[in-house]
Design a protein around this motif. Structure first.
Motif, PDB file in Angstrom:
ATOM      1  N   MET A 206       0.843  -1.199   0.000  1.00 35.00           N
ATOM      2  CA  MET A 206       0.000   0.000   0.000  1.00 35.00           C
ATOM      3  C   MET A 206       0.879   1.250   0.000  1.00 35.00           C
ATOM      4  O   MET A 206       1.962   1.244   0.565  1.00 35.00           O
ATOM      5  CB  MET A 206      -0.848   0.062   1.286  1.00 35.00           C
ATOM      6  CG  MET A 206      -1.859  -1.018   1.451  1.00 35.00           C
ATOM      7  SD  MET A 206      -2.672  -0.804   3.054  1.00 35.00           S
ATOM      8  CE  MET A 206      -4.035  -1.940   2.864  1.00 35.00           C
TER       9      MET A 206
ATOM     10  N   MET B 210       0.507   5.432   0.938  1.00 35.88           N
ATOM     11  CA  MET B 210      -0.459   6.379   1.493  1.00 35.88           C
ATOM     12  C   MET B 210       0.070   7.801   1.419  1.00 35.88           C
ATOM     13  O   MET B 210       1.216   8.055   1.778  1.00 35.88           O
ATOM     14  CB  MET B 210      -0.767   6.021   2.947  1.00 35.88           C
ATOM     15  CG  MET B 210      -1.811   6.924   3.558  1.00 35.88           C
ATOM     16  SD  MET B 210      -2.572   6.168   4.983  1.00 35.88           S
ATOM     17  CE  MET B 210      -3.655   7.478   5.535  1.00 35.88           C
TER      18      MET B 210
ATOM     19  N   PHE C 138      -0.393  11.328   2.976  1.00 35.60           N
ATOM     20  CA  PHE C 138      -1.004  11.993   4.133  1.00 35.60           C
ATOM     21  C   PHE C 138      -1.396  13.427   3.783  1.00 35.60           C
ATOM     22  O   PHE C 138      -0.867  14.013   2.840  1.00 35.60           O
ATOM     23  CB  PHE C 138      -0.028  11.993   5.308  1.00 35.60           C
ATOM     24  CG  PHE C 138       0.076  10.664   5.979  1.00 35.60           C
ATOM     25  CD1 PHE C 138      -0.621  10.402   7.153  1.00 35.60           C
ATOM     26  CD2 PHE C 138       0.853   9.651   5.443  1.00 35.60           C
ATOM     27  CE1 PHE C 138      -0.533   9.167   7.772  1.00 35.60           C
ATOM     28  CE2 PHE C 138       0.942   8.418   6.049  1.00 35.60           C
ATOM     29  CZ  PHE C 138       0.248   8.168   7.219  1.00 35.60           C
TER      30      PHE C 138
ATOM     31  N   ASN D 270      -0.695  16.311   5.011  1.00 31.97           N
ATOM     32  CA  ASN D 270       0.361  17.326   4.896  1.00 31.97           C
ATOM     33  C   ASN D 270       1.625  16.761   4.257  1.00 31.97           C
ATOM     34  O   ASN D 270       2.683  17.369   4.338  1.00 31.97           O
ATOM     35  CB  ASN D 270       0.674  17.921   6.270  1.00 31.97           C
ATOM     36  CG  ASN D 270       1.028  16.841   7.267  1.00 31.97           C
ATOM     37  OD1 ASN D 270       1.303  15.707   6.867  1.00 31.97           O
ATOM     38  ND2 ASN D 270       1.042  17.160   8.537  1.00 31.97           N
TER      39      ASN D 270
ATOM     40  N   ALA E 124       3.639  14.533   5.221  1.00 29.95           N
ATOM     41  CA  ALA E 124       4.360  13.750   6.249  1.00 29.95           C
ATOM     42  C   ALA E 124       5.745  13.326   5.765  1.00 29.95           C
ATOM     43  O   ALA E 124       6.190  12.207   6.027  1.00 29.95           O
ATOM     44  CB  ALA E 124       3.537  12.530   6.677  1.00 29.95           C
ATOM     45  N   LEU E 125       6.443  14.238   5.087  1.00 33.26           N
ATOM     46  CA  LEU E 125       7.821  13.927   4.686  1.00 33.26           C
ATOM     47  C   LEU E 125       8.703  13.936   5.929  1.00 33.26           C
ATOM     48  O   LEU E 125       8.460  14.686   6.876  1.00 33.26           O
ATOM     49  CB  LEU E 125       8.321  14.970   3.686  1.00 33.26           C
ATOM     50  CG  LEU E 125       7.593  15.015   2.343  1.00 33.26           C
ATOM     51  CD1 LEU E 125       8.139  16.145   1.481  1.00 33.26           C
ATOM     52  CD2 LEU E 125       7.728  13.687   1.602  1.00 33.26           C
ATOM     53  N   LEU E 126       9.747  13.112   5.909  1.00 30.82           N
ATOM     54  CA  LEU E 126      10.673  13.080   7.044  1.00 30.82           C
ATOM     55  C   LEU E 126      11.555  14.327   6.928  1.00 30.82           C
ATOM     56  O   LEU E 126      12.292  14.488   5.942  1.00 30.82           O
ATOM     57  CB  LEU E 126      11.496  11.795   7.020  1.00 30.82           C
ATOM     58  CG  LEU E 126      10.641  10.511   6.993  1.00 30.82           C
ATOM     59  CD1 LEU E 126      11.503   9.275   6.880  1.00 30.82           C
ATOM     60  CD2 LEU E 126       9.751  10.430   8.220  1.00 30.82           C
ATOM     61  N   THR E 127      11.455  15.191   7.928  1.00 27.38           N
ATOM     62  CA  THR E 127      12.012  16.541   7.777  1.00 27.38           C
ATOM     63  C   THR E 127      13.539  16.587   7.833  1.00 27.38           C
ATOM     64  O   THR E 127      14.128  17.589   7.455  1.00 27.38           O
ATOM     65  CB  THR E 127      11.439  17.477   8.860  1.00 27.38           C
ATOM     66  OG1 THR E 127      11.443  16.774  10.095  1.00 27.38           O
ATOM     67  CG2 THR E 127      10.047  17.915   8.519  1.00 27.38           C
ATOM     68  N   ASP E 128      14.174  15.517   8.323  1.00 26.84           N
ATOM     69  CA  ASP E 128      15.635  15.552   8.406  1.00 26.84           C
ATOM     70  C   ASP E 128      16.294  14.918   7.175  1.00 26.84           C
ATOM     71  O   ASP E 128      17.496  14.681   7.170  1.00 26.84           O
ATOM     72  CB  ASP E 128      16.124  14.863   9.690  1.00 26.84           C
ATOM     73  CG  ASP E 128      15.632  13.430   9.799  1.00 26.84           C
ATOM     74  OD1 ASP E 128      14.724  13.063   9.028  1.00 26.84           O
ATOM     75  OD2 ASP E 128      16.149  12.678  10.645  1.00 26.84           O
ATOM     76  N   MET E 129      15.487  14.621   6.148  1.00 27.82           N
ATOM     77  CA  MET E 129      16.044  14.013   4.924  1.00 27.82           C
ATOM     78  C   MET E 129      15.696  14.878   3.719  1.00 27.82           C
ATOM     79  O   MET E 129      14.642  15.518   3.695  1.00 27.82           O
ATOM     80  CB  MET E 129      15.422  12.644   4.674  1.00 27.82           C
ATOM     81  CG  MET E 129      15.786  11.600   5.660  1.00 27.82           C
ATOM     82  SD  MET E 129      14.964  10.074   5.171  1.00 27.82           S
ATOM     83  CE  MET E 129      15.332   9.073   6.593  1.00 27.82           C
TER      84      MET E 129
ATOM     85  N   PHE F 156      13.705   6.261   0.929  1.00 26.43           N
ATOM     86  CA  PHE F 156      13.594   5.641   2.259  1.00 26.43           C
ATOM     87  C   PHE F 156      12.977   4.233   2.249  1.00 26.43           C
ATOM     88  O   PHE F 156      13.581   3.289   2.775  1.00 26.43           O
ATOM     89  CB  PHE F 156      12.807   6.594   3.177  1.00 26.43           C
ATOM     90  CG  PHE F 156      12.656   6.112   4.584  1.00 26.43           C
ATOM     91  CD1 PHE F 156      13.736   6.133   5.463  1.00 26.43           C
ATOM     92  CD2 PHE F 156      11.445   5.642   5.052  1.00 26.43           C
ATOM     93  CE1 PHE F 156      13.604   5.696   6.771  1.00 26.43           C
ATOM     94  CE2 PHE F 156      11.301   5.198   6.358  1.00 26.43           C
ATOM     95  CZ  PHE F 156      12.384   5.225   7.216  1.00 26.43           C
TER      96      PHE F 156
ATOM     97  N   GLU G 267      14.889   0.649   3.168  1.00 21.82           N
ATOM     98  CA  GLU G 267      14.421  -0.156   4.305  1.00 21.82           C
ATOM     99  C   GLU G 267      14.025  -1.572   3.901  1.00 21.82           C
ATOM    100  O   GLU G 267      14.210  -2.509   4.656  1.00 21.82           O
ATOM    101  CB  GLU G 267      13.222   0.539   4.979  1.00 21.82           C
ATOM    102  CG  GLU G 267      13.601   1.752   5.792  1.00 21.82           C
ATOM    103  CD  GLU G 267      14.488   1.406   6.984  1.00 21.82           C
ATOM    104  OE1 GLU G 267      14.206   0.416   7.681  1.00 21.82           O
ATOM    105  OE2 GLU G 267      15.483   2.127   7.215  1.00 21.82           O
TER     106      GLU G 267
ATOM    107  N   ARG H 110       7.041   9.132  -3.100  1.00 22.19           N
ATOM    108  CA  ARG H 110       7.454   8.166  -2.071  1.00 22.19           C
ATOM    109  C   ARG H 110       6.417   7.054  -1.928  1.00 22.19           C
ATOM    110  O   ARG H 110       6.765   5.887  -1.740  1.00 22.19           O
ATOM    111  CB  ARG H 110       7.632   8.900  -0.732  1.00 22.19           C
ATOM    112  CG  ARG H 110       8.155   8.015   0.371  1.00 22.19           C
ATOM    113  CD  ARG H 110       8.350   8.790   1.654  1.00 22.19           C
ATOM    114  NE  ARG H 110       7.085   9.247   2.232  1.00 22.19           N
ATOM    115  CZ  ARG H 110       6.981   9.940   3.361  1.00 22.19           C
ATOM    116  NH1 ARG H 110       8.075  10.282   4.019  1.00 22.19           N
ATOM    117  NH2 ARG H 110       5.813  10.320   3.825  1.00 22.19           N
TER     118      ARG H 110
END
Lengths: 254, 270
Positions: free
Chosen positions: B86, B88, B90, B92, B94-99, B107, B111, B156
Motif C-alpha cells: 500500500m 499512502m 497523508f 500534509n 508527512a515527509l521526514l524533515t531531516d532528509m 527511504f 528499508e 514516495r
C-alpha cells in the motif's frame, strides 16, 4: 477528595506500567538496532552527546570552581585546606558530576529529543513510517534512547574531569593550596568503589533521562500545546526521578 | 460484482472514539482498478476510515477484508507485508524533515530492498520524474511549497510499486493549479500502473472529475454511493446539501446551542 486522590494514584500506576512496557520494548529491540542501525545510534550520540559538550564543560568548570572555593574557605578554619582536593573530588565524582550532568542533559538534549519526536508525531511522520512498514520504535525511539544512554556517562566523565580542573584552578592557582597536597590527598582517599559509585549513577541517570525524553515525546498529544507540555514534563520528571534515584543508589551503596 | 473485483470490504463495522460513535454498521466495498472517492462533511470519520483499512486502528466490531483476508488476524509481520503493498499520501505529506527529497523517496527502498545505490538512484529519479519534481531531488522538505511536498510524498508512496494507493485529503490547502496537477496524477497513476486508488476528500468538483465510484459518508453510515453522475441526481437532502455545497440543511449551520432568547435575555419572554 479521597476519590480524586485514588484516581490520581491509579492514573500514575497506569502511566508507570505503560512506561515500563515501553522500556522493555526498547530493550527488546536494542540488540537488533545496534547491529542493523548502528549509524543512527552513532548520529544520536553526536546529536545528544557531542552537541552538549560545550554546556557540560562550562558548567563543570564553574561548579568545580565553586566547590574549590567553598571547600577551601571552610577547611581553612581547621587548617585543613590541603584536603580541599578530597572534598571537591568526592563531591564531584560521587554526587555532583552524575546529578548535574543528568539535569543538564535533560535540559539540553532531553527537551530536544522529546520535542523532536513529538513534532514528528504531530506532523504524521511516525504514522507515515508505520504505513511504509517501518516500525518507528526501532527507527526513531531506540536509536535516540541508546544515543542518550551512551552519552550521559561520557558527558559525566567530562563534567567531572573539568570540574576537578576548575576546583584545582581556584584552590591551587588562586588560593595557594599546595598542588602536590591537593592531588596526593585526593588520590590517597579515593577508592575504585567511589569511582564506581559515580559510574553506576551516571549509567542509571542516562537510562532515566533518555527513557523519559523518548517516552514523553512518543506519547505527547500531537498538537503544539501537547508537544510543549511533553517538553516541560521531560525536564521536570527527569529532575525528580534523578534526585530520587540518587538518594536510593547512595543509600544502597553506603 | 464478483469477489475478485473487490479489493477491500468493510463488513458491519462499528467504531467509537471514547463515548462518541464514529461508525455504526458501516458496509462498504472498494473495487480493484478503480479510483474510489470517500466523501462527506468534515468530522464524519473519513480519515478514521482509512486508518481502519490500513489497521492503524481496529474496529470495535465488524471486519475489514483486504484482498479477501480479515486483517484483524494478521500478525505484525503480515501487517507490515500488507502495508508494503500500500502507498499512502497523508494530508500534509508527512515527509521526514531531516532528509532531502531524494532520501525521502529512497527511504522505503533502503528499508525494504537490497537494491544497489545506482539502481535506487534511477528508481527514485524516475518516480520524481513521474510527479514532475526530478529537479527538486536535492531540496529539503522545508524548501518545498505545500503542493510540491504532496507530490514528493506521492512519489514516495509509489516507489515500492504498491497495488493500492490511498490519498487522505489530497486537495486541502492547494492552489487551483496544484489541485489540477494532483487530480491529474491520481488518475494517471491509477491507469498507468494498473492499481486501485482510494481518495478521501470533500472537494466535490475535483474528486468528481477523477473518481470512478464515490461514497458519501454521514452519521456513521454510507449516506449514498454511486458513479459521480448518479450522486448528482441523488434525492437525499443531505447528499444534495453536500454535493451542492449549501450552507444549511440536514447538516445544520448552527452547532447545538441553548435557546438564543434564553441565552441573550436571560429568560424566555411569554
Amino acid at each position: 477528595m479521597f476519590h480524586d486522590i485514588w484516581k490520581t494514584f491509579l492514573g500514575f500506576l497506569q502511566g508507570f506500567g505503560a512506561m515500563s512496557l515501553f522500556f522493555l520494548r526498547l530493550l527488546q529491540y536494542t540488540p537488533a538496532v545496534l547491529v542493523t542501525r548502528f549509524r543512527l545510534v552513532f548520529y544520536q550520540v553526536y546529536n545528544a552527546g557531542a552537541l552538549s559538550i560545550v554546556i557540560i564543560m562550562v558548567c563543570g568548570l564553574f561548579v568545580g570552581g565553586v566547590l574549590g572555593l567553598q571547600a577551601y574557605s571552610n577547611l581553612e578554619r581547621f587548617n585543613a585546606e590541603d584536603t580541599t582536593g578530597i572534598f571537591a573530588g568526592f563531591a564531584l565524582i560521587k554526587e555532583i558530576g552524575p546529578v548535574i550532568t543528568a539535569l543538564l542533559f535533560a535540559g539540553r538534549a532531553g527537551t530536544a529529543l522529546a520535542s523532536e519526536i513529538g513534532l514528528m508525531k504531530a506532523t504524521d511522520q511516525l504514522s507515515a513510517m508505520e504505513m511504509m512498514a517501518v516500525d518507528p520504535l526501532r527507527y526513531v525511539a531506540v536509536p535516540r534512547f541508546l544515543g542518550g544512554v551512551i552519552s550521559v556517562p561520557l558527558l559525566t566523565a567530562i563534567f567531572t574531569t573539568i570540574g576537578l580542573l576548575g576546583s584545582h584552578l581556584v584552590a591551587v592557582e588562586l588560593l595557594g593550596v599546595d598542588v602536590g597536597a591537593y592531588w596526593q590527598q585526593l588520590q590517597n582517599a579515593l577508592d575504585m568503589e567511589d569511582v564506581m559509585e559515580g559510574i553506576y549513577k551516571s549509567i542509571t541517570f542516562g537510562i532515566i533521562a533518555s527513557l523519559l525524553a523518548v517516552w514523553e515525546g512518543y506519547n505527547s498529544v500531537p498538537t503544539a500545546e501537547g508537544v510543549g507540555r511533553a517538553t516541560t514534563r521531560t525536564v521536570v520528571i527527569t529532575a525528580i526521578a534523578v534526585l530520587i534515584f540518587d538518594f536510593m543508589i547512595t543509600a544502597w551503596i553506603l | 460484482m464478483t469477489l475478485s473485483d473487490t479489493l477491500i470490504e468493510l463488513r458491519d463495522v462499528d467504531f467509537s472514539r471514547g463515548d462518541r460513535p464514529i461508525f455504526r454498521d458501516l458496509n462498504l466495498t472498494i473495487r480493484s482498478g478503480e479510483v474510489t472517492a470517500i466523501m462527506g462533511p468534515s468530522g464524519t470519520g473519513k480519515t478514521t476510515l482509512l486508518q481502519l483499512i490500513t489497521r492503524q486502528l481496529s474496529p470495535d466490531s465488524g471486519q475489514v477484508f483486504v484482498a479477501g483476508d480479515d486483517i484483524a488476524r494478521y500478525g505484525i509481520s503480515e501487517l507490515y507485508r500488507m502495508r508494503q503493498r500500500m502507498g499512502m499520501l497523508f494530508q500534509n505529506g508527512a515527509l521526514l524533515t531531516d532528509m532531502s527529497v531524494f532520501e525521502n523517496v529512497a527511504f522505503p527502498l533502503r528499508e525494504h530492498t537490497k537494491l544497489g545505490e545506482r539502481l535506487i538512484r534511477n528508481v527514485v529519479l524516475l518516480k520524481l520524474q513521474a510527479v514532475g519534481l526530478r529537479g527538486a531531488a536535492g531540496l529539503m522538505p522545508s524548501e518545498l511549497s505545500g503542493g510540491m511536498a504532496r507530490r514528493v510524498a506521492l512519489a514516495r508512496a509509489i516507489v515500492m510499486d504498491p497495488a493500492l494507493l490511498i490519498y487522505d485529503e489530497p486537495f486541502v490547502g492547494l492552489d487551483p493549479i496544484s489541485m489540477g496537477v494532483i487530480a491529474k496524477l491520481i488518475r494517471q497513476l491509477n491507469d498507468a500502473l494498473g492499481i486501485t486508488s482510494i481518495v478521501v476528500s470533500h472537494d466535490v468538483k475535483e474528486i468528481g472529475e477523477v473518481a470512478d465510484y464515490s461514497y458519501v459518508i454521514a452519521d456513521g453510515k454510507v449516506a449514498a454511493s454511486g458513479r459521480p453522475a448518479q450522486l448528482r441526481n441523488e434525492p437525499s437532502e443531505l447528499v444534495r446539501q453536500f454535493m451542492l455545497g449549501l450552507a444549511d440543511g440536514p447538516v445544520a449551520f448552527h452547532y447545538d446551542a441553548p435557546d438564543i432568547e434564553e441565552q441573550f435575555i436571560g429568560s424566555k419572554p411569554d
